[in-house]
Design a protein around this motif. Sequence first.
Motif, PDB file in Angstrom:
ATOM      1  N   GLY A 279      50.267  27.801  47.787  1.00 43.41           N
ATOM      2  CA  GLY A 279      49.082  26.985  48.004  1.00 43.41           C
ATOM      3  C   GLY A 279      47.845  27.438  47.266  1.00 43.41           C
ATOM      4  O   GLY A 279      46.746  26.949  47.544  1.00 43.41           O
ATOM      5  N   LEU A 280      47.987  28.364  46.306  1.00 36.30           N
ATOM      6  CA  LEU A 280      46.860  28.776  45.487  1.00 36.30           C
ATOM      7  C   LEU A 280      46.847  27.983  44.181  1.00 36.30           C
ATOM      8  O   LEU A 280      47.855  27.398  43.782  1.00 36.30           O
ATOM      9  N   THR A 281      45.702  27.988  43.514  1.00 35.96           N
ATOM     10  CA  THR A 281      45.547  27.231  42.267  1.00 35.96           C
ATOM     11  C   THR A 281      45.551  28.186  41.086  1.00 35.96           C
ATOM     12  O   THR A 281      44.772  29.145  41.046  1.00 35.96           O
ATOM     13  N   LEU A 282      46.411  27.920  40.114  1.00 33.83           N
ATOM     14  CA  LEU A 282      46.455  28.711  38.884  1.00 33.83           C
ATOM     15  C   LEU A 282      45.270  28.311  38.008  1.00 33.83           C
ATOM     16  O   LEU A 282      45.104  27.138  37.672  1.00 33.83           O
ATOM     17  N   VAL A 293      47.638  40.090  33.851  1.00 34.74           N
ATOM     18  CA  VAL A 293      46.738  39.794  34.969  1.00 34.74           C
ATOM     19  C   VAL A 293      46.688  38.288  35.175  1.00 34.74           C
ATOM     20  O   VAL A 293      46.664  37.516  34.210  1.00 34.74           O
ATOM     21  N   THR A 294      46.689  37.875  36.447  1.00 33.92           N
ATOM     22  CA  THR A 294      46.670  36.459  36.794  1.00 33.92           C
ATOM     23  C   THR A 294      45.482  36.168  37.703  1.00 33.92           C
ATOM     24  O   THR A 294      45.293  36.850  38.719  1.00 33.92           O
ATOM     25  N   ALA A 295      44.691  35.155  37.339  1.00 31.37           N
ATOM     26  CA  ALA A 295      43.548  34.719  38.145  1.00 31.37           C
ATOM     27  C   ALA A 295      43.953  33.504  38.969  1.00 31.37           C
ATOM     28  O   ALA A 295      44.552  32.550  38.447  1.00 31.37           O
ATOM     29  N   LEU A 296      43.616  33.535  40.268  1.00 30.07           N
ATOM     30  CA  LEU A 296      44.042  32.508  41.207  1.00 30.07           C
ATOM     31  C   LEU A 296      42.859  32.030  42.041  1.00 30.07           C
ATOM     32  O   LEU A 296      42.124  32.845  42.607  1.00 30.07           O
ATOM     33  N   ALA A 297      42.693  30.717  42.130  1.00 29.98           N
ATOM     34  CA  ALA A 297      41.660  30.147  42.989  1.00 29.98           C
ATOM     35  C   ALA A 297      42.188  30.024  44.411  1.00 29.98           C
ATOM     36  O   ALA A 297      43.334  29.606  44.635  1.00 29.98           O
ATOM     37  N   LEU A 298      41.344  30.381  45.367  1.00 29.14           N
ATOM     38  CA  LEU A 298      41.712  30.342  46.777  1.00 29.14           C
ATOM     39  C   LEU A 298      41.285  29.020  47.413  1.00 29.14           C
ATOM     40  O   LEU A 298      40.307  28.396  46.972  1.00 29.14           O
ATOM     41  N   PRO A 299      41.964  28.586  48.465  1.00 29.72           N
ATOM     42  CA  PRO A 299      41.486  27.423  49.214  1.00 29.72           C
ATOM     43  C   PRO A 299      40.132  27.723  49.857  1.00 29.72           C
ATOM     44  O   PRO A 299      39.753  28.892  50.035  1.00 29.72           O
ATOM     45  N   ASP A 300      39.413  26.690  50.208  1.00 29.86           N
ATOM     46  CA  ASP A 300      38.101  26.869  50.824  1.00 29.86           C
ATOM     47  C   ASP A 300      38.176  27.686  52.109  1.00 29.86           C
ATOM     48  O   ASP A 300      37.201  28.329  52.514  1.00 29.86           O
ATOM     49  N   GLU A 303      38.092  33.294  52.010  1.00 26.98           N
ATOM     50  CA  GLU A 303      36.996  33.896  51.242  1.00 26.98           C
ATOM     51  C   GLU A 303      37.538  35.127  50.525  1.00 26.98           C
ATOM     52  O   GLU A 303      38.219  35.968  51.121  1.00 26.98           O
ATOM     53  N   ALA A 304      37.248  35.245  49.221  1.00 27.78           N
ATOM     54  CA  ALA A 304      37.875  36.267  48.382  1.00 27.78           C
ATOM     55  C   ALA A 304      37.584  37.676  48.895  1.00 27.78           C
ATOM     56  O   ALA A 304      38.491  38.517  48.990  1.00 27.78           O
ATOM     57  N   GLY A 305      36.338  37.958  49.207  1.00 27.76           N
ATOM     58  CA  GLY A 305      35.988  39.296  49.659  1.00 27.76           C
ATOM     59  C   GLY A 305      36.678  39.667  50.961  1.00 27.76           C
ATOM     60  O   GLY A 305      37.160  40.800  51.136  1.00 27.76           O
ATOM     61  N   THR A 306      36.734  38.729  51.887  1.00 30.15           N
ATOM     62  CA  THR A 306      37.397  38.982  53.167  1.00 30.15           C
ATOM     63  C   THR A 306      38.888  39.234  52.971  1.00 30.15           C
ATOM     64  O   THR A 306      39.471  40.140  53.603  1.00 30.15           O
ATOM     65  N   LEU A 307      39.523  38.444  52.111  1.00 28.90           N
ATOM     66  CA  LEU A 307      40.948  38.643  51.842  1.00 28.90           C
ATOM     67  C   LEU A 307      41.201  40.031  51.279  1.00 28.90           C
ATOM     68  O   LEU A 307      42.127  40.735  51.717  1.00 28.90           O
ATOM     69  N   ARG A 308      40.394  40.461  50.340  1.00 27.93           N
ATOM     70  CA  ARG A 308      40.594  41.775  49.741  1.00 27.93           C
ATOM     71  C   ARG A 308      40.393  42.884  50.779  1.00 27.93           C
ATOM     72  O   ARG A 308      41.134  43.877  50.787  1.00 27.93           O
ATOM     73  N   LYS A 328      35.401  32.521  44.741  1.00 29.99           N
ATOM     74  CA  LYS A 328      36.505  31.605  45.052  1.00 29.99           C
ATOM     75  C   LYS A 328      37.843  32.040  44.494  1.00 29.99           C
ATOM     76  O   LYS A 328      38.839  31.313  44.642  1.00 29.99           O
ATOM     77  N   ALA A 329      37.909  33.205  43.852  1.00 30.07           N
ATOM     78  CA  ALA A 329      39.156  33.569  43.184  1.00 30.07           C
ATOM     79  C   ALA A 329      39.468  35.050  43.342  1.00 30.07           C
ATOM     80  O   ALA A 329      38.600  35.865  43.672  1.00 30.07           O
ATOM     81  N   ILE A 330      40.723  35.381  43.117  1.00 31.22           N
ATOM     82  CA  ILE A 330      41.190  36.765  43.060  1.00 31.22           C
ATOM     83  C   ILE A 330      41.950  36.950  41.754  1.00 31.22           C
ATOM     84  O   ILE A 330      42.330  35.981  41.093  1.00 31.22           O
TER      85      ILE A 330
END
Length: 387
Positions: A279-282, A293-300, A303-308, A328-330
């Motif tokens: 469910g992530l966006t390439l 390295v792969t950059a991925l957009a997260l769903p709304d 939150e990127a910081g919280t996930l990390r 918005k991305a990791i």
Amino acid sequence: MHILLPGPTPIPPTVQEALVRPMNDHRGTPFTEVNNRVRSELANLFNAPSLNHIAIFPASGTGGLEAAVVNFCRPHDRVLSIETGLFGRRFGEVALAHQVQVDHIKVPWGKSFEVPEVIDRLNHFPYRAVLVTHNETSTGVVNPVVTLAEALVRTAPESRPILLVDSISGVPSMPLFLTGGVDVIIAASQKGFMCPPGLALLALSDRARAAVIDNDRPGRFYFDLRPYLADQLPYTPAVGLWHALDAALTLLRQEGAETRYRRHRILRDAVRAFAKAGGLTLLVEEPVASPTVTALALPDSIEAGTLRENLERVGLQIAGAPGPWHHKAIRIGHVGYLDLADVVAGLGLIAPYLPDPAGAMTALIPFLKEGLAYDASTDFSDRIARP
């Protein structure tokens, strides 16, 4: 802690052991043998004419960019900086800091540059150098550096600008050589070379080596390439890191280049399949997607910081995204001393936070089948401990 970063990357045990060897005289015979062996290995890896076309600085990758600028450009020279992300921009900023006149081609994030656009710009202005990023770490984009180099040779074989290539997150995990018009390759120790941070590596073609020697620019000292090209060490090197690089280069040679390139492509494809199914966006299209390295957009809802932060609590480090993608991305690194089991273990820790965890993990099954055959055939088998 399990690491899926674009750098620094995990370090093999033999490289770690090399770091704690007893200190020795950097002018003595034992270290001279290490220094010559390391430069010879790097010359082979980059397809450089000789070991005297290799320079190794105690510096970060950014130090390598600065070394390239001060050795090839004089104040008020005009250069073309091709920006496809944060690190492409940094290369131009380094040149500006040294009073070089910088023109820009700015490419949208997540895209690679277009060779015809660059050639058109070069046909209108005389440039001393072109600054380009091979593998843009901030976006996970591979740029068509070799195609550009070949086009430069065709259009201006004698008068073409020096092509300075930042491949800090590219080689040795993906191919790039001093052939076909590539003049300078800049790399660093802490990514595909499987060493700690602290060494900037430069490889020069014959044409580039002559340009350094002929450059009468004042103000070079710490980053002066000329002593290295004359087979000298102008100051105390980072002896322990040299030993580490010596050990890492042995592992890379044992694995073999084609096996290494294939390993990184498998890891990239596995991460992309996992993310898409989960469910992530390439953020980068497949033809220019980086093997490292792969950059991925997260769903709304994520939150990127919280996930990390949550992932660090369970023992996994991944990278955030800079610039316009910051919130918005990791980024997931799959470079260096990693195999498929390492990456799958890390992705398994990410899966519970995705919209479709089961789909994400199911997407990895075809890669696991392929990866088992790969692991059985490679000599690069001294693996990092699993989390």
